[in-house]
Design a protein around this motif. Structure first.
Motif, short mmCIF file in Angstrom:
data_model
loop_
_atom_site.label_atom_id
_atom_site.label_comp_id
_atom_site.label_asym_id
_atom_site.label_seq_id
_atom_site.Cartn_x
_atom_site.Cartn_y
_atom_site.Cartn_z
N MET A 1 117.56 59.70 14.21
CA MET A 1 116.41 59.20 14.96
C MET A 1 116.49 59.62 16.43
N CYS A 2 117.70 59.55 16.99
CA CYS A 2 117.86 59.97 18.39
C CYS A 2 117.53 61.44 18.54
N ASP A 3 117.98 62.25 17.58
CA ASP A 3 117.70 63.68 17.61
C ASP A 3 116.20 63.92 17.47
N GLY A 4 115.55 63.12 16.63
CA GLY A 4 114.10 63.25 16.45
C GLY A 4 113.34 62.94 17.72
N LEU A 48 102.47 55.31 25.46
CA LEU A 48 103.21 54.84 26.63
C LEU A 48 103.57 53.36 26.48
N ASP A 49 102.61 52.57 25.98
CA ASP A 49 102.87 51.15 25.75
C ASP A 49 103.97 50.95 24.71
N LEU A 50 103.90 51.78 23.65
CA LEU A 50 104.91 51.69 22.59
C LEU A 50 106.30 52.00 23.14
N CYS A 51 106.41 53.10 23.88
CA CYS A 51 107.70 53.50 24.44
C CYS A 51 108.23 52.44 25.39
N ASN A 52 107.36 51.89 26.20
CA ASN A 52 107.77 50.85 27.14
C ASN A 52 108.27 49.61 26.40
N THR A 53 107.55 49.25 25.35
CA THR A 53 107.95 48.09 24.54
C THR A 53 109.31 48.32 23.89
N MET A 54 109.51 49.54 23.37
CA MET A 54 110.77 49.86 22.71
C MET A 54 111.93 49.84 23.70
N GLN A 55 111.72 50.41 24.88
CA GLN A 55 112.78 50.43 25.90
C GLN A 55 113.21 49.01 26.27
N GLU A 56 112.24 48.15 26.52
CA GLU A 56 112.54 46.77 26.89
C GLU A 56 113.29 46.05 25.77
N SER A 57 112.87 46.33 24.54
CA SER A 57 113.50 45.68 23.39
C SER A 57 114.96 46.11 23.25
N PHE A 58 115.22 47.41 23.40
CA PHE A 58 116.59 47.91 23.26
C PHE A 58 117.50 47.35 24.35
N ILE A 59 116.98 47.20 25.57
CA ILE A 59 117.77 46.62 26.65
C ILE A 59 118.16 45.19 26.31
N GLU A 60 117.19 44.41 25.84
CA GLU A 60 117.45 43.01 25.49
C GLU A 60 118.44 42.92 24.33
N LEU A 127 108.59 56.24 15.88
CA LEU A 127 108.89 54.97 16.54
C LEU A 127 108.87 53.82 15.52
N GLU A 128 108.02 53.95 14.52
CA GLU A 128 107.99 52.94 13.46
C GLU A 128 109.29 52.97 12.66
N SER A 129 109.83 54.20 12.46
CA SER A 129 111.11 54.32 11.77
C SER A 129 112.23 53.71 12.61
N VAL A 130 112.17 53.94 13.91
CA VAL A 130 113.16 53.37 14.82
C VAL A 130 113.15 51.84 14.72
N ARG A 131 111.96 51.32 14.51
CA ARG A 131 111.83 49.85 14.41
C ARG A 131 112.70 49.29 13.30
N GLY A 185 116.73 58.00 24.20
CA GLY A 185 115.78 58.88 23.54
C GLY A 185 114.34 58.50 23.81
N VAL A 186 114.06 57.20 23.75
CA VAL A 186 112.71 56.72 24.02
C VAL A 186 112.34 56.93 25.49
N GLU A 187 113.32 56.76 26.39
CA GLU A 187 113.07 56.98 27.81
C GLU A 187 112.71 58.43 28.09
N LEU A 188 113.43 59.36 27.44
CA LEU A 188 113.14 60.79 27.59
C LEU A 188 111.73 61.10 27.09
N LEU A 189 111.40 60.55 25.93
CA LEU A 189 110.07 60.76 25.36
C LEU A 189 109.00 60.20 26.29
N PHE A 190 109.25 59.04 26.87
CA PHE A 190 108.31 58.42 27.81
C PHE A 190 108.04 59.34 28.99
N ARG A 191 109.10 59.94 29.54
CA ARG A 191 108.93 60.84 30.69
C ARG A 191 108.11 62.08 30.31
#
Length: 206
Positions: A1-4, A48-60, A127-131, A185-191
């Motif tokens: 997933m990270c590679d993807g 962008l909203d999805l990536c932001n949501t995922m980043q916040e979730s992973f931090i928590e 991102l759904e798979s990452v979920r 990975g999500v942060e890179l995609l966001f940028r």
């Protein structure tokens, strides 16, 4: 997933290069194409909203796993931390479903916009798979079960207890590293999404 996620970032980088070619810039500014670009710009906000949501979730989730690891090291009952972790996974799941609702698009003729639309659909799918990584909470439920058994059987040898704790710590550290890699990975995609969006906006304003 990270590679993807990294490969998706590369795809958006390639699309951005296409956007910046003189021929495509002229084409994208034409009336019909411009409308398609503006619509895709609107849909890109979903990503962008999805990536932001995922980043916040992973931090928590990383913080939650860290607290659980510390509780195990101290030999404490980690049931509170486990429950907190499970609540976070459910919260992230609900946030993802809420943000990812409106993603459909009409038939597209413009090549660049079509590539953006296809990349968007792939991104949402990935991102759904990452979920599904959140299913890792089952491992923590097992950890909770192991902890309760250890507490309930005080006659177990010290060596056995120490070995079990070390195994639990290793599993949690692995899980924390996984979340960290996915967060990166999500942060890179966001940028990359931001960059392609800026290129499109610059093209329309030129």
């Amino acid at each position: 997933m990270c590679d993807g996620l990294r490969k998706l970032g590369d795809i958006y980088n390639c699309i951005e290069e296409l956007i910046c070619t003189p021929g495509n810039q002229v084409s994208l500014c034409q009336k019909l194409q411009r409308k398609l670009v503006e619509e895709e710009l609107g849909r890109s906000l979903v990503l962008l909203d999805l990536c932001n949501t995922m980043q916040e979730s992973f931090i928590e989730l990383r913080m939650s796993v860290r607290e659980l690891t510390l509780a195990i090291k101290r030999g404490e009952d980690a049931s509170v931390q486990v429950k907190a972790y499970i609540r976070l996974t459910k919260k992230a799941h609900k946030q993802f479903k809420k943000v990812s609702k409106k993603t459909t698009s009409d038939k597209i003729d413009c090549r660049v916009v079509k590539l953006l639309a296809e990349a968007r659909e792939i991104t949402i799918s990935l991102l759904e798979s990452v979920r599904y990584m959140y299913i890792a909470r089952l491992r923590l439920k097992s950890t909770s079960c192991l902890l309760s058994k250890r507490i309930a059987t005080p006659k177990r040898s010290l060596v056995s207890k120490k070995s079990k704790v070390m195994c639990e710590e290793e599993q949690l550290q692995e899980l924390e590293l996984t979340f960290k890699d996915l967060e990166s990975g999500v942060e890179l995609l966001f940028r990359r999404l931001i960059q392609s969006r800026v290129s499109l906006l610059n093209t329309l304003s030129s």
